[in-house]
Scaffold this motif. Structure first.
Motif, PDB file in Angstrom:
ATOM      1  N   UNK A  28       0.803  -1.233   0.000  1.00  0.00           N
ATOM      2  CA  UNK A  28       0.000   0.000   0.000  1.00  0.00           C
ATOM      3  C   UNK A  28       0.829   1.274   0.000  1.00  0.00           C
ATOM      4  N   UNK A  29       2.142   1.183   0.353  1.00  0.00           N
ATOM      5  CA  UNK A  29       2.999   2.371   0.283  1.00  0.00           C
ATOM      6  C   UNK A  29       3.606   2.562  -1.098  1.00  0.00           C
ATOM      7  N   UNK A  64      -1.931  -4.170  -2.270  1.00  0.00           N
ATOM      8  CA  UNK A  64      -2.434  -5.125  -1.289  1.00  0.00           C
ATOM      9  C   UNK A  64      -2.665  -4.472   0.069  1.00  0.00           C
ATOM     10  N   UNK A  65      -3.391  -3.368   0.065  1.00  0.00           N
ATOM     11  CA  UNK A  65      -3.716  -2.680   1.305  1.00  0.00           C
ATOM     12  C   UNK A  65      -5.116  -3.004   1.774  1.00  0.00           C
ATOM     13  N   UNK A  70     -10.567   5.058  -1.711  1.00  0.00           N
ATOM     14  CA  UNK A  70      -9.220   5.326  -2.209  1.00  0.00           C
ATOM     15  C   UNK A  70      -8.510   6.424  -1.426  1.00  0.00           C
ATOM     16  N   UNK A  71      -9.124   6.916  -0.367  1.00  0.00           N
ATOM     17  CA  UNK A  71      -8.511   8.011   0.384  1.00  0.00           C
ATOM     18  C   UNK A  71      -7.133   7.634   0.909  1.00  0.00           C
ATOM     19  N   UNK A  72      -6.954   6.378   1.290  1.00  0.00           N
ATOM     20  CA  UNK A  72      -5.670   5.953   1.839  1.00  0.00           C
ATOM     21  C   UNK A  72      -4.588   5.748   0.802  1.00  0.00           C
ATOM     22  N   UNK A  73      -4.912   5.971  -0.469  1.00  0.00           N
ATOM     23  CA  UNK A  73      -3.933   5.784  -1.545  1.00  0.00           C
ATOM     24  C   UNK A  73      -3.598   7.102  -2.258  1.00  0.00           C
ATOM     25  N   UNK A 108      -4.242   8.406  -7.230  1.00  0.00           N
ATOM     26  CA  UNK A 108      -4.853   9.719  -6.974  1.00  0.00           C
ATOM     27  C   UNK A 108      -5.481  10.273  -8.243  1.00  0.00           C
ATOM     28  N   UNK A 109      -4.797  10.108  -9.379  1.00  0.00           N
ATOM     29  CA  UNK A 109      -5.344  10.583 -10.655  1.00  0.00           C
ATOM     30  C   UNK A 109      -6.603   9.802 -11.037  1.00  0.00           C
ATOM     31  N   UNK A 110      -6.561   8.489 -10.834  1.00  0.00           N
ATOM     32  CA  UNK A 110      -7.717   7.676 -11.186  1.00  0.00           C
ATOM     33  C   UNK A 110      -8.895   7.959 -10.263  1.00  0.00           C
ATOM     34  N   UNK A 111      -8.610   8.176  -8.998  1.00  0.00           N
ATOM     35  CA  UNK A 111      -9.671   8.500  -8.039  1.00  0.00           C
ATOM     36  C   UNK A 111     -10.470   9.710  -8.499  1.00  0.00           C
TER      37      UNK A 111
END
Length: 376
Positions: free
Chosen positions: A80-81, A201-202, A244-247, A254-257
């Motif tokens: 996830x990082x 994998x988050x 998706x906030x955590x990504x 971020x762009x896809x969100x």
């Protein structure tokens, strides 16, 4: 070939259409009844791993599916990082002319199968299903929901997770079980660098899958204990964005969100499973696909197992000299393979929702790939 001249296929989805295609030039007349009068499917994507392509190749449809999709070679897992975990290459088991895996828009696959089933000579009736099944020693008499009647040598229940055929002919069969997790899906433009399946994998897990030169879809598997959540349609895009906030620290996500804006295009589905105990036939009524076995999407094998079912069933109908022998062979070839796939996909689902520190998603995923590569 057993003395089967007329087959009723209940359900005009992947399993039913592939069965009709598999009966081409067999001398068996196939009739499909489909409850949905529009005979359409929801518009996101589907992953076709190597064994799905192998089964489609047996039906003569793999090349067309690849031409309409996006061929790929690997599954890439990220922390996830944003740090890489593993790149899992997929085996090229369908033959040298076929890629290890393919992504395709579900409506495109549906169109390919519809055309192929009709070209194979299947008669298709829409807006109805079975109302009653009456077994006789040599046939099944069927009453339909539109008031019509028919008599068939074999009835194939390919009518999905909530199969009416299963309820009518298998009264002791289990009911679908909600697995405490849902999946969000949304079609998006494909960035050029996304050329394989990528997964972060988050919690929640996020994945993106190419479907064509300019198209991909995103999926998010989200724990939802108790019962599946319900949201107003107008809120679906916003709710998917929240997952998706955590990504936001990953630029691509971020762009896809920011592009998830149309709530009408968000597809939210619960993960539900079922595994009907063997045998999957009661006399001259047989189950295939999700009517017999539905699994979570964690190893991308649900549709593949349905296509394989159709290939095996139609192979055995051509090969065996009695219907009983054909159905016995179908059960023998299918049950244990499918059972293992259902169990592996469910295990991954359980690990995700419980955050088990001993989870081994890479190991189980690779075990499913190895099982998929085995002959059917």
């Amino acid at each position: 070939m057993p003395s089967v001249e007329k087959i009723l296929i209940v359900g005009g989805g992947i399993a039913g259409l592939c069965t009709a295609v598999g009966l081409k030039n067999s001398g068996i007349k196939a009739e499909i009844v489909e409850l949905n009068p529009k005979w359409d499917v929801y518009g996101v994507g589907i992953i076709q791993l190597a064994n799905a392509l192998r089964a489609l190749a047996a039906l003569g449809l793999a090349k067309e599916a690849i031409a309409e999709g996006f061929p790929m070679s690997s599954l890439v897992m990220w922390r996830p990082d944003g740090e890489p975990i593993a790149t899992l290459p997929q085996p090229q088991i369908a033959g040298p002319d076929f890629p290890p895996q393919n992504g395709i828009a579900r409506p495109k696959l549906h169109s390919i199968l519809q055309k192929a089933a009709q070209a194979a000579g299947a008669r298709v009736r829409l807006g109805l299903t079975v109302a009653h099944l009456e077994p006789t020693p040599h046939s099944v008499k069927v009453s339909f929901t539109d008031g019509s009647h028919g008599e068939y040598d074999l009835v194939v229940g390919a009518d999905g997770l909530r199969s009416r055929v299963r309820r009518l002919a298998f009264p002791g069969a289990p009911e679908p079980q909600y697995e405490g997790q849902v999946v969000w899906r949304y079609n998006l433009p494909r960035p050029a660098e996304v050329d394989n399946i990528w997964m972060w994998m988050g919690d929640p897990k996020v994945g993106i899958v190419p479907l064509g030169p300019n198209l991909m879809y995103m999926f998010i598997t989200d724990a939802a204990p108790g019962s599946p959540p319900r949201f107003p349609e107008a809120a679906l895009a916003q709710e998917m964005q929240k997952r998706l906030d955590g990504y936001r620290h990953i630029p691509l996500l971020a762009q896809l969100r920011a592009q998830i804006t149309d709530p009408s295009k968000v597809v939210l589905r619960p993960f539900e499973t079922i595994l009907v105990p063997a045998p999957w036939n009661q006399g001259r009524v047989v189950l295939i696909g999700d009517a017999a076995h539905a699994m979570t999407a964690h190893i991308a094998q649900g549709a593949a197992m349905a296509i394989e079912d159709a290939v095996v069933l139609t192979e055995e109908l051509r090969r065996q000299t009695s219907l009983e022998a054909a159905l016995q062979a179908y059960n023998h070839r299918r049950f244990d393979r499918v059972r293992q796939m259902v169990e592996m996909s469910r295990q991954l689902c359980i690990w995700e929702r419980t955050h088990d520190p001993k989870a081994d998603p890479v190991g189980v995923t690779m075990a499913s790939v190895q099982l998929a590569a085995q002959p059917i």
